[in-house]
Design a protein around this motif. Structure first.
Motif, PDB file in Angstrom:
ATOM      1  N   GLY A  41       0.816  -1.202   0.000  1.00  0.00           N
ATOM      2  CA  GLY A  41       0.000   0.000   0.000  1.00  0.00           C
ATOM      3  C   GLY A  41       0.850   1.254   0.000  1.00  0.00           C
ATOM      4  O   GLY A  41       2.072   1.210  -0.061  1.00  0.00           O
ATOM      5  N   ILE A  42       0.184   2.375   0.094  1.00  0.00           N
ATOM      6  CA  ILE A  42       0.849   3.673   0.055  1.00  0.00           C
ATOM      7  C   ILE A  42       1.650   3.861   1.338  1.00  0.00           C
ATOM      8  O   ILE A  42       1.195   3.526   2.424  1.00  0.00           O
ATOM      9  N   ASN A  43       2.826   4.427   1.194  1.00  0.00           N
ATOM     10  CA  ASN A  43       3.712   4.656   2.331  1.00  0.00           C
ATOM     11  C   ASN A  43       3.352   5.983   2.999  1.00  0.00           C
ATOM     12  O   ASN A  43       3.891   7.032   2.675  1.00  0.00           O
ATOM     13  N   GLU A  44       2.395   5.918   3.933  1.00  0.00           N
ATOM     14  CA  GLU A  44       2.016   7.126   4.655  1.00  0.00           C
ATOM     15  C   GLU A  44       1.545   6.744   6.045  1.00  0.00           C
ATOM     16  O   GLU A  44       1.073   5.642   6.287  1.00  0.00           O
ATOM     17  N   LEU A  45       1.724   7.677   6.957  1.00  0.00           N
ATOM     18  CA  LEU A  45       1.295   7.467   8.330  1.00  0.00           C
ATOM     19  C   LEU A  45      -0.167   7.843   8.467  1.00  0.00           C
ATOM     20  O   LEU A  45      -0.633   8.796   7.843  1.00  0.00           O
ATOM     21  N   SER A  46      -0.886   7.107   9.304  1.00  0.00           N
ATOM     22  CA  SER A  46      -2.274   7.464   9.538  1.00  0.00           C
ATOM     23  C   SER A  46      -2.315   8.697  10.437  1.00  0.00           C
ATOM     24  O   SER A  46      -1.492   8.873  11.319  1.00  0.00           O
ATOM     25  N   GLU A  47      -3.275   9.535  10.177  1.00  0.00           N
ATOM     26  CA  GLU A  47      -3.399  10.786  10.910  1.00  0.00           C
ATOM     27  C   GLU A  47      -4.209  10.542  12.176  1.00  0.00           C
ATOM     28  O   GLU A  47      -5.369  10.155  12.124  1.00  0.00           O
ATOM     29  N   ALA A  48      -3.573  10.766  13.316  1.00  0.00           N
ATOM     30  CA  ALA A  48      -4.265  10.601  14.596  1.00  0.00           C
ATOM     31  C   ALA A  48      -4.944  11.913  14.973  1.00  0.00           C
ATOM     32  O   ALA A  48      -4.449  12.996  14.658  1.00  0.00           O
ATOM     33  N   LEU A  49      -6.074  11.789  15.635  1.00  0.00           N
ATOM     34  CA  LEU A  49      -6.761  12.988  16.107  1.00  0.00           C
ATOM     35  C   LEU A  49      -5.954  13.611  17.235  1.00  0.00           C
ATOM     36  O   LEU A  49      -5.365  12.901  18.049  1.00  0.00           O
ATOM     37  N   PRO A  50      -5.907  14.928  17.310  1.00  0.00           N
ATOM     38  CA  PRO A  50      -5.185  15.561  18.418  1.00  0.00           C
ATOM     39  C   PRO A  50      -5.909  15.290  19.736  1.00  0.00           C
ATOM     40  O   PRO A  50      -7.133  15.130  19.759  1.00  0.00           O
TER      41      PRO A  50
END
Length: 121
Positions: free
Chosen positions: A31-40
């Motif tokens: 898959g795409i090499n990216e980090l999942s965005e966590a909610l602040p």
């Protein structure tokens, strides 16, 4: 016999093809090499995190022990120190989270760097 620049160009084109093929294989597999965005974290979580330190719990325990024989002045003093310690930590953590989200907005979206050629071949 081919000239050296033409041979070098052919070799680079072949290596580009191999690299692009490997990229496509890995893209399908992982898959795409990216980090999942966590909610602040919420402000409440930031505030409650100020009470996770061992020394804070030692002070709370000392307040409880001093409250058992009804030493209310000492109990209030210890709990006031714990509360006053949490306020600057909360403010610092809250500002840090706001700064982090502002930096993420400034960084913008994706950047297209094009295809990087291998040098020295």
């Amino acid at each position: 016999m081919m000239s050296e620049p033409l041979e070098l160009e052919r070799r680079l084109d072949h290596e580009e093809w191999i690299i692009e093929r490997e990229v496509n294989i890995r893209l399908v597999a992982a898959g795409i090499n990216e980090l999942s965005e966590a909610l602040p974290p919420s402000p409440l979580k930031i505030f409650l995190a100020q009470f996770s330190s061992l020394i804070v719990w030692v002070l709370v325990g000392a307040a409880i022990v001093s409250g058992l024989p009804q030493e209310w002045v000492e109990t209030a003093a210890i709990l006031t120190i714990v509360a006053l310690n949490a306020i600057p930590g909360f403010v610092q953590g809250f500002r840090a989270e706001r700064s982090l989200s502002a930096l993420k907005q400034l960084s913008g979206g994706e950047r297209d760097l094009g295809f990087l050629r291998l040098s020295g071949l």
